[in-house]
Design a protein around this motif. Structure first.
Motif, PDB file in Angstrom:
ATOM      1  N   TYR A   1     -21.139  -9.679 -10.656  1.00  0.00           N
ATOM      2  CA  TYR A   1     -22.185 -10.215  -9.399  1.00  0.00           C
ATOM      3  C   TYR A   1     -21.845  -9.360  -8.065  1.00  0.00           C
ATOM      4  CZ  TYR A   1     -24.329 -13.489 -12.412  1.00  0.00           C
ATOM      5  OH  TYR A   1     -25.255 -14.093 -13.709  1.00  0.00           O
ATOM      6  N   ALA A   2     -22.766  -8.869  -7.260  1.00  0.00           N
ATOM      7  CA  ALA A   2     -22.569  -8.502  -5.887  1.00  0.00           C
ATOM      8  C   ALA A   2     -22.975  -9.919  -5.153  1.00  0.00           C
ATOM      9  CB  ALA A   2     -23.040  -7.159  -5.740  1.00  0.00           C
ATOM     10  N   ILE A   3     -22.427 -10.531  -4.399  1.00  0.00           N
ATOM     11  CA  ILE A   3     -22.870 -11.720  -3.721  1.00  0.00           C
ATOM     12  C   ILE A   3     -22.748 -11.375  -2.064  1.00  0.00           C
ATOM     13  CG2 ILE A   3     -22.212 -13.911  -3.261  1.00  0.00           C
ATOM     14  CD1 ILE A   3     -20.916 -14.063  -5.746  1.00  0.00           C
ATOM     15  N   GLY A   4     -23.838 -11.722  -1.704  1.00  0.00           N
ATOM     16  CA  GLY A   4     -24.195 -11.502   0.006  1.00  0.00           C
ATOM     17  C   GLY A   4     -24.001 -12.861   0.611  1.00  0.00           C
ATOM     18  N   ILE A   5     -23.520 -13.286   1.635  1.00  0.00           N
ATOM     19  CA  ILE A   5     -23.582 -14.427   2.258  1.00  0.00           C
ATOM     20  C   ILE A   5     -23.966 -14.259   3.649  1.00  0.00           C
ATOM     21  CG2 ILE A   5     -22.518 -16.318   3.167  1.00  0.00           C
ATOM     22  CD1 ILE A   5     -20.478 -16.297   0.782  1.00  0.00           C
ATOM     23  N   ASP A   6     -24.987 -14.885   4.217  1.00  0.00           N
ATOM     24  CA  ASP A   6     -25.311 -14.950   5.637  1.00  0.00           C
ATOM     25  C   ASP A   6     -25.162 -16.140   6.226  1.00  0.00           C
ATOM     26  OD1 ASP A   6     -26.866 -14.804   8.198  1.00  0.00           O
ATOM     27  OD2 ASP A   6     -28.721 -14.965   7.273  1.00  0.00           O
TER      28      ASP A   6
ATOM     29  N   LEU B   1     -27.049 -17.889   0.354  1.00  0.00           N
ATOM     30  CA  LEU B   1     -26.309 -16.798  -0.636  1.00  0.00           C
ATOM     31  C   LEU B   1     -27.334 -16.164  -1.670  1.00  0.00           C
ATOM     32  CD1 LEU B   1     -22.950 -17.866  -2.636  1.00  0.00           C
ATOM     33  CD2 LEU B   1     -25.162 -16.585  -3.718  1.00  0.00           C
ATOM     34  N   SER B   2     -27.235 -14.827  -1.535  1.00  0.00           N
ATOM     35  CA  SER B   2     -28.029 -14.076  -2.406  1.00  0.00           C
ATOM     36  C   SER B   2     -27.051 -13.405  -3.322  1.00  0.00           C
ATOM     37  CB  SER B   2     -29.019 -13.481  -1.781  1.00  0.00           C
ATOM     38  OG  SER B   2     -28.131 -12.145  -1.102  1.00  0.00           O
TER      39      SER B   2
ATOM     40  N   VAL C   1     -31.961  -6.961 -10.865  1.00  0.00           N
ATOM     41  CA  VAL C   1     -31.778  -8.448 -11.360  1.00  0.00           C
ATOM     42  C   VAL C   1     -31.180  -9.204 -10.086  1.00  0.00           C
ATOM     43  CG1 VAL C   1     -31.406 -10.070 -12.949  1.00  0.00           C
ATOM     44  CG2 VAL C   1     -32.003  -7.827 -13.583  1.00  0.00           C
ATOM     45  N   ASP C   2     -31.736  -9.880  -9.446  1.00  0.00           N
ATOM     46  CA  ASP C   2     -31.283 -10.585  -8.207  1.00  0.00           C
ATOM     47  C   ASP C   2     -31.971 -12.095  -8.062  1.00  0.00           C
ATOM     48  OD1 ASP C   2     -33.950 -10.068  -7.142  1.00  0.00           O
ATOM     49  OD2 ASP C   2     -33.076  -8.320  -5.755  1.00  0.00           O
ATOM     50  N   GLY C   3     -31.359 -12.515  -7.151  1.00  0.00           N
ATOM     51  CA  GLY C   3     -31.708 -14.156  -6.790  1.00  0.00           C
ATOM     52  C   GLY C   3     -31.221 -14.710  -5.568  1.00  0.00           C
TER      53      GLY C   3
ATOM     54  N   PRO D   1     -32.832 -23.850  -1.234  1.00  0.00           N
ATOM     55  CA  PRO D   1     -32.452 -22.361  -0.924  1.00  0.00           C
ATOM     56  C   PRO D   1     -31.626 -21.989   0.186  1.00  0.00           C
ATOM     57  CG  PRO D   1     -34.709 -23.052  -0.279  1.00  0.00           C
ATOM     58  CD  PRO D   1     -34.309 -24.267  -0.891  1.00  0.00           C
ATOM     59  N   LEU D   2     -31.691 -23.051   1.204  1.00  0.00           N
ATOM     60  CA  LEU D   2     -30.806 -22.714   2.418  1.00  0.00           C
ATOM     61  C   LEU D   2     -29.699 -23.856   2.763  1.00  0.00           C
ATOM     62  CD1 LEU D   2     -33.266 -21.503   4.885  1.00  0.00           C
ATOM     63  CD2 LEU D   2     -31.960 -20.143   3.688  1.00  0.00           C
ATOM     64  N   LEU D   3     -28.597 -23.502   3.207  1.00  0.00           N
ATOM     65  CA  LEU D   3     -27.726 -24.719   3.569  1.00  0.00           C
ATOM     66  C   LEU D   3     -27.782 -24.741   5.029  1.00  0.00           C
ATOM     67  CD1 LEU D   3     -25.242 -26.590   2.604  1.00  0.00           C
ATOM     68  CD2 LEU D   3     -23.638 -24.664   3.185  1.00  0.00           C
ATOM     69  N   PRO D   4     -28.262 -25.565   5.697  1.00  0.00           N
ATOM     70  CA  PRO D   4     -28.318 -25.883   6.777  1.00  0.00           C
ATOM     71  C   PRO D   4     -26.785 -25.916   7.496  1.00  0.00           C
ATOM     72  CG  PRO D   4     -29.928 -27.340   6.079  1.00  0.00           C
ATOM     73  CD  PRO D   4     -29.213 -26.801   5.008  1.00  0.00           C
ATOM     74  N   SER D   5     -26.701 -24.977   8.573  1.00  0.00           N
ATOM     75  CA  SER D   5     -25.303 -24.812   9.193  1.00  0.00           C
ATOM     76  C   SER D   5     -24.953 -26.037  10.377  1.00  0.00           C
ATOM     77  CB  SER D   5     -24.987 -23.242   9.847  1.00  0.00           C
ATOM     78  OG  SER D   5     -25.376 -22.511   9.054  1.00  0.00           O
ATOM     79  N   PHE D   6     -24.766 -27.056   9.308  1.00  0.00           N
ATOM     80  CA  PHE D   6     -24.524 -28.329  10.322  1.00  0.00           C
ATOM     81  C   PHE D   6     -23.593 -29.280   9.404  1.00  0.00           C
ATOM     82  CE2 PHE D   6     -29.036 -27.307  11.543  1.00  0.00           C
ATOM     83  CZ  PHE D   6     -28.920 -27.627  12.940  1.00  0.00           C
ATOM     84  N   LEU D   7     -22.561 -29.552  10.325  1.00  0.00           N
ATOM     85  CA  LEU D   7     -21.581 -30.668   9.919  1.00  0.00           C
ATOM     86  C   LEU D   7     -21.566 -31.852  10.642  1.00  0.00           C
ATOM     87  CD1 LEU D   7     -19.212 -29.583   7.840  1.00  0.00           C
ATOM     88  CD2 LEU D   7     -17.444 -29.497   9.725  1.00  0.00           C
TER      89      LEU D   7
END
Length: 206
Positions: free
Chosen positions: A9-14, A22-23, A36-38, A55-61
């Motif tokens: 896999y090629a993984i991209g993280i925003d 993560l896509s 073929v992606d997701g 589908p998203l991880l809120p950027s909060f801790l």
């Protein structure tokens, strides 16, 4: 991309200011005519003892009081809990009512040259009794959560063995770029950093 050999896999993280995602592209199933992606559905706490894949991880801790949550209420598929922090949707919602324990905008702090970005300064307005973390540590936690979520969903294609790219703003100075790379290394992987406008151009071309 990372130096992974024979990656599937090629993984991209925003790694976003308000949300992270993560896509991925399946390199073995894709060819010149089809891709073929997701987007990875990220398991995270949405409430005490409740895990949802979103589908998203809120950027909060969120940094709970030691007696705030019962044992097991912070467990995730890859962890029994007890780390002393919560990332994602529950962090966002619980922090809305207890902001002194909420870390937000870590990405903005990571690029703030007037502060020590390795120092435990967040939450910025928290009283002394609240444990704090650095912008670097918060960013590491988000990236580690995404890595662990991927590994839980793809045990036969470990994250560390894939080609990983993390996007960064074009406005990031060399210090912020290095801190982003350091956060990734602390989270257990070594990515390629790609400026967001360049990533958008590649997407448009594709």
């Amino acid at each position: 991309m990372s130096e992974a050999q024979n990656a599937r896999y090629a993984i991209g993280i925003d790694l976003g200011t308000t949300h992270s995602a993560l896509s991925y592209v399946d390199l073995q199933a894709s060819d010149g005519e089809k891709t073929v992606d997701g987007v990875l559905a990220v398991p995270q706490l949405s409430g005490p003892g409740t895990v949802e894949a979103l589908p998203l991880l809120p950027s909060f801790l969120y940094l709970p009081h030691p007696d705030e949550l019962a044992a097991g209420e912070t467990a995730l598929p890859w962890s029994a809990g007890g780390e002393g922090f919560i990332a994602g949707e529950m962090a966002r919602s619980r922090g809305a009512t207890t902001p002194i324990r909420l870390v937000s905008s870590a990405k903005s702090w990571l690029s703030h040259p007037s502060v020590d970005r390795r120092a435990a300064i967040l939450p910025h307005d928290a009283p002394e009794e609240v444990t704090r973390v650095s912008p670097l540590e918060a960013s590491t936690r988000y990236l580690a959560h995404l890595r662990q979520a991927w590994n839980a969903a793809h045990p036969d294609a470990r994250f560390e063995e894939q080609q990983v790219t993390v996007t960064i703003p074009a406005s990031f100075d060399p210090g912020a770029r290095e801190l982003t790379a350091e956060a990734a290394r602390n989270a257990g992987f070594s990515p390629t950093l790609l400026e967001e406008p360049q990533a958008a151009l590649y997407s448009w071309i594709q």
